[in-house]
Write a protein that holds these residues in place. Structure first.
Motif, PDB file in Angstrom:
ATOM      1  N   GLN A   1      82.466  67.972 -14.788  1.00 48.58           N
ATOM      2  CA  GLN A   1      81.744  68.574 -15.906  1.00 48.58           C
ATOM      3  C   GLN A   1      82.424  68.326 -17.254  1.00 48.58           C
ATOM      4  O   GLN A   1      82.727  69.258 -17.996  1.00 48.58           O
ATOM      5  CB  GLN A   1      81.540  70.068 -15.674  1.00 48.58           C
ATOM      6  CG  GLN A   1      80.740  70.370 -14.434  1.00 48.58           C
ATOM      7  CD  GLN A   1      80.535  71.855 -14.208  1.00 48.58           C
ATOM      8  OE1 GLN A   1      81.291  72.689 -14.690  1.00 48.58           O
ATOM      9  NE2 GLN A   1      79.498  72.179 -13.455  1.00 48.58           N
ATOM     10  N   PRO A   2      82.667  67.059 -17.579  1.00 52.58           N
ATOM     11  CA  PRO A   2      83.288  66.767 -18.872  1.00 52.58           C
ATOM     12  C   PRO A   2      82.330  67.069 -20.028  1.00 52.58           C
ATOM     13  O   PRO A   2      81.110  67.068 -19.857  1.00 52.58           O
ATOM     14  CB  PRO A   2      83.589  65.266 -18.783  1.00 52.58           C
ATOM     15  CG  PRO A   2      82.587  64.748 -17.815  1.00 52.58           C
ATOM     16  CD  PRO A   2      82.347  65.857 -16.829  1.00 52.58           C
ATOM     17  N   LEU A   3      82.915  67.351 -21.173  1.00 47.95           N
ATOM     18  CA  LEU A   3      82.126  67.632 -22.370  1.00 47.95           C
ATOM     19  C   LEU A   3      81.201  66.481 -22.719  1.00 47.95           C
ATOM     20  O   LEU A   3      81.533  65.323 -22.489  1.00 47.95           O
ATOM     21  CB  LEU A   3      83.059  67.809 -23.580  1.00 47.95           C
ATOM     22  CG  LEU A   3      83.801  69.103 -23.777  1.00 47.95           C
ATOM     23  CD1 LEU A   3      84.702  68.983 -25.001  1.00 47.95           C
ATOM     24  CD2 LEU A   3      82.859  70.261 -23.936  1.00 47.95           C
TER      25      LEU A   3
ATOM     26  N   LYS B   1      91.633  62.562 -19.679  1.00 50.08           N
ATOM     27  CA  LYS B   1      92.133  63.379 -18.573  1.00 50.08           C
ATOM     28  C   LYS B   1      91.314  63.100 -17.306  1.00 50.08           C
ATOM     29  O   LYS B   1      91.864  62.912 -16.228  1.00 50.08           O
ATOM     30  CB  LYS B   1      92.065  64.864 -18.958  1.00 50.08           C
ATOM     31  CG  LYS B   1      92.757  65.781 -17.998  1.00 50.08           C
ATOM     32  CD  LYS B   1      92.988  67.187 -18.530  1.00 50.08           C
ATOM     33  CE  LYS B   1      91.769  67.874 -19.031  1.00 50.08           C
ATOM     34  NZ  LYS B   1      91.975  69.296 -19.359  1.00 50.08           N
ATOM     35  N   ALA B   2      89.996  63.037 -17.452  1.00 44.76           N
ATOM     36  CA  ALA B   2      89.127  62.740 -16.307  1.00 44.76           C
ATOM     37  C   ALA B   2      89.379  61.319 -15.791  1.00 44.76           C
ATOM     38  O   ALA B   2      89.479  61.099 -14.583  1.00 44.76           O
ATOM     39  CB  ALA B   2      87.655  62.908 -16.703  1.00 44.76           C
ATOM     40  N   PHE B   3      89.509  60.357 -16.714  1.00 45.29           N
ATOM     41  CA  PHE B   3      89.744  58.967 -16.309  1.00 45.29           C
ATOM     42  C   PHE B   3      91.046  58.833 -15.530  1.00 45.29           C
ATOM     43  O   PHE B   3      91.111  58.133 -14.522  1.00 45.29           O
ATOM     44  CB  PHE B   3      89.803  58.032 -17.515  1.00 45.29           C
ATOM     45  CG  PHE B   3      88.534  57.962 -18.326  1.00 45.29           C
ATOM     46  CD1 PHE B   3      87.299  58.268 -17.775  1.00 45.29           C
ATOM     47  CD2 PHE B   3      88.583  57.591 -19.654  1.00 45.29           C
ATOM     48  CE1 PHE B   3      86.133  58.185 -18.521  1.00 45.29           C
ATOM     49  CE2 PHE B   3      87.429  57.511 -20.412  1.00 45.29           C
ATOM     50  CZ  PHE B   3      86.198  57.812 -19.847  1.00 45.29           C
TER      51      PHE B   3
ATOM     52  N   VAL C   1      88.490  64.370 -31.267  1.00 46.55           N
ATOM     53  CA  VAL C   1      89.809  64.196 -30.660  1.00 46.55           C
ATOM     54  C   VAL C   1      89.872  64.921 -29.319  1.00 46.55           C
ATOM     55  O   VAL C   1      90.340  64.370 -28.327  1.00 46.55           O
ATOM     56  CB  VAL C   1      90.923  64.705 -31.614  1.00 46.55           C
ATOM     57  CG1 VAL C   1      92.288  64.646 -30.952  1.00 46.55           C
ATOM     58  CG2 VAL C   1      90.910  63.908 -32.905  1.00 46.55           C
ATOM     59  N   ARG C   2      89.374  66.147 -29.291  1.00 44.07           N
ATOM     60  CA  ARG C   2      89.380  66.908 -28.041  1.00 44.07           C
ATOM     61  C   ARG C   2      88.491  66.240 -26.992  1.00 44.07           C
ATOM     62  O   ARG C   2      88.835  66.202 -25.806  1.00 44.07           O
ATOM     63  CB  ARG C   2      88.933  68.347 -28.292  1.00 44.07           C
ATOM     64  CG  ARG C   2      90.032  69.196 -28.884  1.00 44.07           C
ATOM     65  CD  ARG C   2      89.754  70.681 -28.738  1.00 44.07           C
ATOM     66  NE  ARG C   2      88.618  71.129 -29.523  1.00 44.07           N
ATOM     67  CZ  ARG C   2      88.650  71.389 -30.824  1.00 44.07           C
ATOM     68  NH1 ARG C   2      89.770  71.255 -31.481  1.00 44.07           N
ATOM     69  NH2 ARG C   2      87.579  71.815 -31.450  1.00 44.07           N
ATOM     70  N   TRP C   3      87.351  65.700 -27.415  1.00 45.52           N
ATOM     71  CA  TRP C   3      86.444  65.040 -26.493  1.00 45.52           C
ATOM     72  C   TRP C   3      87.120  63.817 -25.866  1.00 45.52           C
ATOM     73  O   TRP C   3      87.067  63.628 -24.655  1.00 45.52           O
ATOM     74  CB  TRP C   3      85.150  64.648 -27.208  1.00 45.52           C
ATOM     75  CG  TRP C   3      84.152  64.006 -26.306  1.00 45.52           C
ATOM     76  CD1 TRP C   3      83.343  64.625 -25.398  1.00 45.52           C
ATOM     77  CD2 TRP C   3      83.883  62.599 -26.203  1.00 45.52           C
ATOM     78  NE1 TRP C   3      82.579  63.689 -24.737  1.00 45.52           N
ATOM     79  CE2 TRP C   3      82.886  62.440 -25.217  1.00 45.52           C
ATOM     80  CE3 TRP C   3      84.369  61.475 -26.837  1.00 45.52           C
ATOM     81  CZ2 TRP C   3      82.387  61.197 -24.856  1.00 45.52           C
ATOM     82  CZ3 TRP C   3      83.872  60.229 -26.480  1.00 45.52           C
ATOM     83  CH2 TRP C   3      82.884  60.107 -25.500  1.00 45.52           C
TER      84      TRP C   3
ATOM     85  N   GLY D   1      91.279  57.727 -11.760  1.00 44.29           N
ATOM     86  CA  GLY D   1      91.772  56.361 -11.671  1.00 44.29           C
ATOM     87  C   GLY D   1      90.724  55.333 -12.090  1.00 44.29           C
ATOM     88  O   GLY D   1      90.588  54.287 -11.450  1.00 44.29           O
ATOM     89  N   CYS D   2      89.985  55.627 -13.145  1.00 41.66           N
ATOM     90  CA  CYS D   2      88.900  54.744 -13.597  1.00 41.66           C
ATOM     91  C   CYS D   2      89.429  53.435 -14.179  1.00 41.66           C
ATOM     92  O   CYS D   2      90.448  53.426 -14.869  1.00 41.66           O
ATOM     93  CB  CYS D   2      88.069  55.437 -14.677  1.00 41.66           C
ATOM     94  SG  CYS D   2      87.162  56.874 -14.098  1.00 41.66           S
ATOM     95  N   ASN D   3      88.688  52.356 -13.930  1.00 43.54           N
ATOM     96  CA  ASN D   3      88.992  51.090 -14.583  1.00 43.54           C
ATOM     97  C   ASN D   3      88.238  51.048 -15.923  1.00 43.54           C
ATOM     98  O   ASN D   3      87.473  51.968 -16.239  1.00 43.54           O
ATOM     99  CB  ASN D   3      88.644  49.892 -13.678  1.00 43.54           C
ATOM    100  CG  ASN D   3      87.159  49.798 -13.371  1.00 43.54           C
ATOM    101  OD1 ASN D   3      86.287  50.137 -14.178  1.00 43.54           O
ATOM    102  ND2 ASN D   3      86.836  49.337 -12.178  1.00 43.54           N
TER     103      ASN D   3
END
Length: 170
Positions: free
Chosen positions: A8-10, A31-33, A23-25, A37-39
């Motif tokens: 549930q990212p912003l 943090k989610a990436f 900046v927060r977004w 472990g996203c490419n």
């Protein structure tokens, strides 16, 4: 994408009254990436999905321009364009000045540390290493704490911060 959305990212819709929202977004996306472990391709797909309204329209027009200039589009290239559009240089400069002028004053070390860390994300590149961060942190501490810390050995940022808190507690 399913795992990303479960977090549930912003969403980001564009300019708002909160000048630090971009900046927060970006920090939340990173943090989610990192957690997932996203490419690079996955990062850009996820970001495109979390942009809404005006920001989505901006990305739809900006993406082809960036792809023409950079055949391999990366998260860093996206961030540069994103901040160029949504986080004006004037705001960044204001935050750099706040950091430069930040001192502990009557605040507890913990309060000073929290403000320092909030502003340090806007630090100019010459303050990017741990030694420079420690020096900047120490420079803002009350003279009574700094003078006691001067007798100790050089430490990293985390240790310096803990030492300052211990000195304050005595």
């Amino acid at each position: 994408m399913v795992r990303f959305l479960k977090m549930q990212p912003l969403s980001f819709a564009g300019i708002s009254g909160d000048i630090l929202l971009p900046v927060r977004w970006v920090k939340e996306m990173e943090k989610a990436f990192n957690f997932l472990g996203c490419n690079e391709q996955q990062k850009l797909t996820c970001v495109g999905y979390r942009l809404q309204y005006e920001a989505e329209a901006w990305w739809e027009t900006t993406k082809p321009i960036l792809q023409a200039a950079h055949p391999v589009l990366t998260w860093e290239i996206f961030k540069q364009a994103f901040f160029g559009n949504y986080f004006p240089t004037s705001v960044r400069k204001k935050k750099e000045i706040e950091l430069a002028e930040l001192t502990q004053g009557p605040k507890y070390v913990l309060q000073y540390q929290q403000k320092f860390e909030e502003l340090f994300s806007f630090a100019p590149p010459h303050l990017s290493d741990d030694e420079a961060k420690v020096q900047k942190f120490e420079d803002g501490l009350r003279p009574q704490i700094t003078s006691i810390m001067a007798t100790g050995s050089t430490q990293g940022y985390s240790e310096t911060m803990q030492t300052a808190k211990k000195i304050e507690d005595k």
